[in-house]
Design a protein around this motif. Structure first.
Motif, PDB file in Angstrom:
ATOM      1  N   GLU A 295       0.814  -1.215   0.000  1.00 52.40           N
ATOM      2  CA  GLU A 295       0.000   0.000   0.000  1.00 52.40           C
ATOM      3  C   GLU A 295       0.851   1.270   0.000  1.00 52.40           C
ATOM      4  OE1 GLU A 295      -3.199  -0.537   2.889  1.00 52.40           O
ATOM      5  OE2 GLU A 295      -4.231  -1.632   1.283  1.00 52.40           O
ATOM      6  N   ASN A 296       2.121   1.142  -0.333  1.00 50.75           N
ATOM      7  CA  ASN A 296       2.981   2.337  -0.490  1.00 50.75           C
ATOM      8  C   ASN A 296       2.894   3.273   0.719  1.00 50.75           C
ATOM      9  OD1 ASN A 296       4.141   2.291  -3.323  1.00 50.75           O
ATOM     10  ND2 ASN A 296       1.965   2.074  -3.838  1.00 50.75           N
ATOM     11  N   LYS A 297       2.903   2.696   1.919  1.00 56.26           N
ATOM     12  CA  LYS A 297       2.787   3.536   3.111  1.00 56.26           C
ATOM     13  C   LYS A 297       4.166   3.976   3.620  1.00 56.26           C
ATOM     14  CE  LYS A 297      -1.548   1.448   4.634  1.00 56.26           C
ATOM     15  NZ  LYS A 297      -2.205   0.588   5.659  1.00 56.26           N
ATOM     16  N   ALA A 298       4.167   5.058   4.367  1.00 59.88           N
ATOM     17  CA  ALA A 298       5.423   5.584   4.911  1.00 59.88           C
ATOM     18  C   ALA A 298       5.270   5.945   6.380  1.00 59.88           C
ATOM     19  CB  ALA A 298       5.852   6.813   4.119  1.00 59.88           C
TER      20      ALA A 298
ATOM     21  N   ASN B  97      -8.849   4.896 -14.469  1.00 59.57           N
ATOM     22  CA  ASN B  97      -9.262   5.497 -13.200  1.00 59.57           C
ATOM     23  C   ASN B  97      -8.239   6.588 -12.879  1.00 59.57           C
ATOM     24  OD1 ASN B  97      -7.064   4.280 -11.651  1.00 59.57           O
ATOM     25  ND2 ASN B  97      -8.223   2.353 -11.793  1.00 59.57           N
ATOM     26  N   ARG B  98      -8.457   7.286 -11.772  1.00 56.95           N
ATOM     27  CA  ARG B  98      -7.623   8.484 -11.551  1.00 56.95           C
ATOM     28  C   ARG B  98      -6.142   8.165 -11.431  1.00 56.95           C
ATOM     29  NH1 ARG B  98      -8.751  10.133  -5.235  1.00 56.95           N
ATOM     30  NH2 ARG B  98      -9.347   8.043  -4.553  1.00 56.95           N
ATOM     31  N   TYR B  99      -5.818   6.979 -10.943  1.00 54.03           N
ATOM     32  CA  TYR B  99      -4.395   6.638 -10.798  1.00 54.03           C
ATOM     33  C   TYR B  99      -3.736   6.481 -12.172  1.00 54.03           C
ATOM     34  CZ  TYR B  99      -5.952   6.029  -6.051  1.00 54.03           C
ATOM     35  OH  TYR B  99      -6.507   6.256  -4.827  1.00 54.03           O
ATOM     36  N   PHE B 100      -4.440   5.818 -13.082  1.00 59.57           N
ATOM     37  CA  PHE B 100      -3.912   5.665 -14.440  1.00 59.57           C
ATOM     38  C   PHE B 100      -3.911   7.004 -15.174  1.00 59.57           C
ATOM     39  CE2 PHE B 100      -4.724   1.349 -13.238  1.00 59.57           C
ATOM     40  CZ  PHE B 100      -3.747   0.617 -13.891  1.00 59.57           C
ATOM     41  N   GLU B 101      -4.966   7.800 -14.952  1.00 57.31           N
ATOM     42  CA  GLU B 101      -5.039   9.103 -15.624  1.00 57.31           C
ATOM     43  C   GLU B 101      -3.886  10.011 -15.216  1.00 57.31           C
ATOM     44  OE1 GLU B 101      -8.950  10.394 -14.623  1.00 57.31           O
ATOM     45  OE2 GLU B 101      -9.885   9.080 -16.121  1.00 57.31           O
ATOM     46  N   GLY B 111      -7.758  -3.235  -5.910  1.00 56.15           N
ATOM     47  CA  GLY B 111      -9.096  -3.056  -6.477  1.00 56.15           C
ATOM     48  C   GLY B 111      -9.106  -2.058  -7.609  1.00 56.15           C
ATOM     49  N   HIS B 112      -8.037  -1.262  -7.710  1.00 58.24           N
ATOM     50  CA  HIS B 112      -7.971  -0.246  -8.767  1.00 58.24           C
ATOM     51  C   HIS B 112      -7.007  -0.635  -9.873  1.00 58.24           C
ATOM     52  CE1 HIS B 112      -9.904   1.947  -5.529  1.00 58.24           C
ATOM     53  NE2 HIS B 112     -10.329   2.808  -6.420  1.00 58.24           N
ATOM     54  N   TYR B 113      -6.556  -1.867  -9.856  1.00 59.57           N
ATOM     55  CA  TYR B 113      -5.652  -2.330 -10.906  1.00 59.57           C
ATOM     56  C   TYR B 113      -5.674  -3.855 -10.975  1.00 59.57           C
ATOM     57  CZ  TYR B 113      -2.644  -3.618  -6.997  1.00 59.57           C
ATOM     58  OH  TYR B 113      -2.175  -4.172  -5.849  1.00 59.57           O
ATOM     59  N   VAL B 114      -5.247  -4.359 -12.133  1.00 63.83           N
ATOM     60  CA  VAL B 114      -4.812  -5.761 -12.227  1.00 63.83           C
ATOM     61  C   VAL B 114      -3.349  -5.696 -12.651  1.00 63.83           C
ATOM     62  CG1 VAL B 114      -7.087  -6.711 -12.748  1.00 63.83           C
ATOM     63  CG2 VAL B 114      -5.596  -5.947 -14.633  1.00 63.83           C
ATOM     64  N   GLU B 115      -2.662  -6.797 -12.497  1.00 68.32           N
ATOM     65  CA  GLU B 115      -1.244  -6.823 -12.865  1.00 68.32           C
ATOM     66  C   GLU B 115      -1.000  -7.978 -13.834  1.00 68.32           C
ATOM     67  OE1 GLU B 115       1.115  -4.787  -9.155  1.00 68.32           O
ATOM     68  OE2 GLU B 115       0.724  -6.934  -9.005  1.00 68.32           O
ATOM     69  N   ARG B 116      -0.492  -7.660 -14.977  1.00 66.83           N
ATOM     70  CA  ARG B 116      -0.295  -8.704 -15.992  1.00 66.83           C
ATOM     71  C   ARG B 116       0.758  -9.706 -15.514  1.00 66.83           C
ATOM     72  NH1 ARG B 116      -1.553  -7.035 -22.062  1.00 66.83           N
ATOM     73  NH2 ARG B 116      -1.177  -9.276 -22.131  1.00 66.83           N
ATOM     74  N   GLY B 117       0.335 -10.941 -15.514  1.00 68.38           N
ATOM     75  CA  GLY B 117       1.220 -12.018 -15.079  1.00 68.38           C
ATOM     76  C   GLY B 117       1.251 -12.232 -13.583  1.00 68.38           C
ATOM     77  N   ILE B 118       0.567 -11.357 -12.837  1.00 73.06           N
ATOM     78  CA  ILE B 118       0.615 -11.455 -11.371  1.00 73.06           C
ATOM     79  C   ILE B 118      -0.780 -11.642 -10.787  1.00 73.06           C
ATOM     80  CG2 ILE B 118       1.361 -10.347  -9.230  1.00 73.06           C
ATOM     81  CD1 ILE B 118       3.466  -8.816 -10.951  1.00 73.06           C
ATOM     82  N   VAL B 119      -1.664 -10.721 -11.083  1.00 68.46           N
ATOM     83  CA  VAL B 119      -2.994 -10.795 -10.488  1.00 68.46           C
ATOM     84  C   VAL B 119      -4.048 -10.251 -11.450  1.00 68.46           C
ATOM     85  CG1 VAL B 119      -2.525  -8.641  -9.221  1.00 68.46           C
ATOM     86  CG2 VAL B 119      -4.442 -10.070  -8.520  1.00 68.46           C
ATOM     87  N   GLY B 120      -4.959 -11.125 -11.851  1.00 73.33           N
ATOM     88  CA  GLY B 120      -6.124 -10.674 -12.610  1.00 73.33           C
ATOM     89  C   GLY B 120      -5.944 -10.491 -14.094  1.00 73.33           C
ATOM     90  N   ALA B 121      -4.758 -10.730 -14.625  1.00 74.50           N
ATOM     91  CA  ALA B 121      -4.546 -10.578 -16.071  1.00 74.50           C
ATOM     92  C   ALA B 121      -3.382 -11.464 -16.504  1.00 74.50           C
ATOM     93  CB  ALA B 121      -4.259  -9.118 -16.425  1.00 74.50           C
TER      94      ALA B 121
END
Lengths: 358, 358
Positions: A295-298, B97-101, B111-121
């Motif tokens: 979660e990129n926390k600091a 979503n705003r993080y990608f934008e 919940g705001h991403y999938v990761e290719r080869g790791i989780v969900g893609a």
């Protein structure tokens, strides 16, 4: 002159009589108005935090002061100017070092500073003290009664600055904050979070007091939400209230440093300000570590403050609501009654020793 | 086409045959050259890190790839261009979503991403894959053999960037760094610290291997100092070697997250990159907390990386010594022999599956 000090091998503050200090060349003489008392003073008194100045069998207490220039002694200071002194000085026998030269004494490691009233140098809890002008910050005349709050507020200004810096590599738009601790520093920090220039919309403050209680009243009057740690432990704040973009720890309770990670929202940052003693306990270190990473926390520790942070504190205090200082300062004591100023009790928030008035 | 995947309820990678993916409008078809294997792949295989793409009974592995634009499919991409794909994508069924934008998918919470080869893609360990152009970074033709290293190096670029940011509120002039872990990410990070544009003068790398060992050889050839954790635990590094301005944790061993605080110099910062499982143990939480505060230390977790950090990684890799890649890549396997690429063994550092050559 009158001074409040703790003597070697004793553990209570007392009124002593010492000579008025003679300003050396390049130093001014300051007349003390008020000196605030905080947790660090209690630690100095218990002898587990500071060290006494060399060759003296006592330590004059006090590091939160507001004073008046009594004798400029050839410096550029204007006599009658209201000032707040900073705390750190170069170690005895040295003129400066790179941390002071950079204007960052707050970042000096141990051995590269002494702290007036805390470790290695006398404090401000006396009728007069001396200082070089560079360690004095001018404050407006309206600050005569509460200017000693510039020091603790400046510590939080530093923590805020470091918190923002630590999140400056990405777009951080914090909205929620929790202050752990409803002691004086916690309440001051909540008031800072509630000023109109603060970006935080929803602020919480953790304590463990039954209502009615003056700290709970201040929390709510400021617009914050009181969190009773007996009902909602820090580790449950995120679930019960909301995940926090910013956590400010001002309890000195070591478990809170770790529970801060649970309370944080993704991309959030926790500032640790408390100074606990050694204490071994069990943590789920795997979960904490993983949670920080995914979660990129600091987390960061922060101590003391620099000149610019004092100036920021002055601006911040001007934004505080008018009622705040009256509610916050719960006791003003004469030097003769100073011992009572160090006593904790029902309804006590912030006490001060008043040596003189403007 | 050939693909390396792990199937539901199995825990070994295997060669499967799947149709060549059809690029949708706005997507290009990429021909895979090489795909690197790292610790995350092993976690995906063990099934304790990722999740499988919806409706598929298998997950194509691989998130460190270098590929060639095979069919631009109407996008602005140039056919024949060498590219490295980024890892995160918006969740299935969403466009952005705003993080990608913001160009900060690395800061997206769960919940705001999938990761290719790791989780969900699905990942890149197949002869072909598809991607939108915005998730591809151009790399020079000279990167055909090692361009898959851009991904892991970009993760450290992010960690470096966040480390600097967290220390940007004061004058930080770091000189010493220790990398915890001599796995592939640890060695890449040491090589980054040893490039001529790095401010770090003295770099250390922790491992637990007997000499002669190829990782120890690489550490020393890079100019670093090997620290054997069996002789010098992390908590003693400061005393035995020197306090470290920067600690980079790449072991996933949760105790290291806490011992990092001991290894740090005053004002230092520790980056945590490992992803451990739950593990309860005892710490001196009081000492850790106090030490963080009084010495202004910082810790942060870091995961993934953004487009700009990929670009920084490309520049960084150009600075690596010529011998590095040859010593670092210890095995190149065909898809048919891919299972062997996942085996650990004496002398193994970094293995890759090669689907095609330039």
């Amino acid at each position: 002159m009158k001074a409040i000090a703790v003597k070697t091998d004793e553990s209570r503050p007392q009124l002593i009589d010492v000579p008025v200090p003679e300003p050396k060349e390049g130093e001014a003489l300051l007349r003390t108005l008020r000196v605030g008392i905080d947790g660090t003073d209690h630690e100095v008194i218990r002898g587990n935090h500071g060290g006494f100045p060399e060759d003296d069998g006592y330590q004059i207490l006090g590091h939160e002061a507001v004073a008046v220039v009594e004798d400029s002694n050839g410096t550029a200071l204007e006599e009658g100017q209201l000032v707040v002194p900073t705390v750190r000085r170069p170690p005895a026998g040295t003129e400066t070092n790179r941390y002071f030269e950079r204007g960052e004494p707050d970042m000096a490691p141990e051995g590269h500073y002494v702290e007036r009233g805390i470790v290695g140098a006398h404090g401000y809890m006396s009728e007069f003290f001396t200082s070089k002008p560079e360690f004095l910050v001018n404050v407006p005349d309206s600050f005569a009664k509460f200017g000693f709050l510039v020091e603790p507020v400046s510590n939080s200004e530093k923590a805020f600055e470091h918190a923002y810096a630590s999140r400056s590599a990405f777009t951080w738009e914090p909205e929620s904050a929790v202050v752990l601790g409803n002691g004086p520093l916690g309440l001051l920090t909540l008031a800072m979070l509630e000023t109109s220039t603060s970006p935080f919309d929803r602020n919480y403050c953790l304590g463990r007091r039954d209502r009615p209680d003056p700290t709970v009243d201040i929390i709510e009057r400021l617009g914050g939400t009181y969190v009773d740690s007996r009902d909602t432990p820090v580790s449950e704040i995120a679930a019960v209230h909301e995940p926090m973009d910013f956590v400010y720890e001002a309890t000195g309770y070591a478990k809170h440093a770790f529970e801060t990670v649970d309370a944080l929202a993704p991309n959030g940052v926790g500032a640790l300000l408390g100074i606990p003693s050694d204490w071994e306990f069990e943590v789920d270190g795997g979960s904490l570590h993983r949670n920080l990473v995914l979660e990129n926390k600091a987390l960061f520790g922060s101590v003391n403050s620099n000149y610019e942070q004092y100036e920021a504190a002055i601006d911040r205090l001007k934004e505080f609501p008018e009622w705040f200082v009256d509610e916050f300062i719960t006791g003003v004591y004469s030097p003769e009654n100073a011992e009572a100023a160090f006593e904790d009790g029902d309804g006590v928030i912030k006490t001060v020793v008043e040596f003189d008035t403007r």
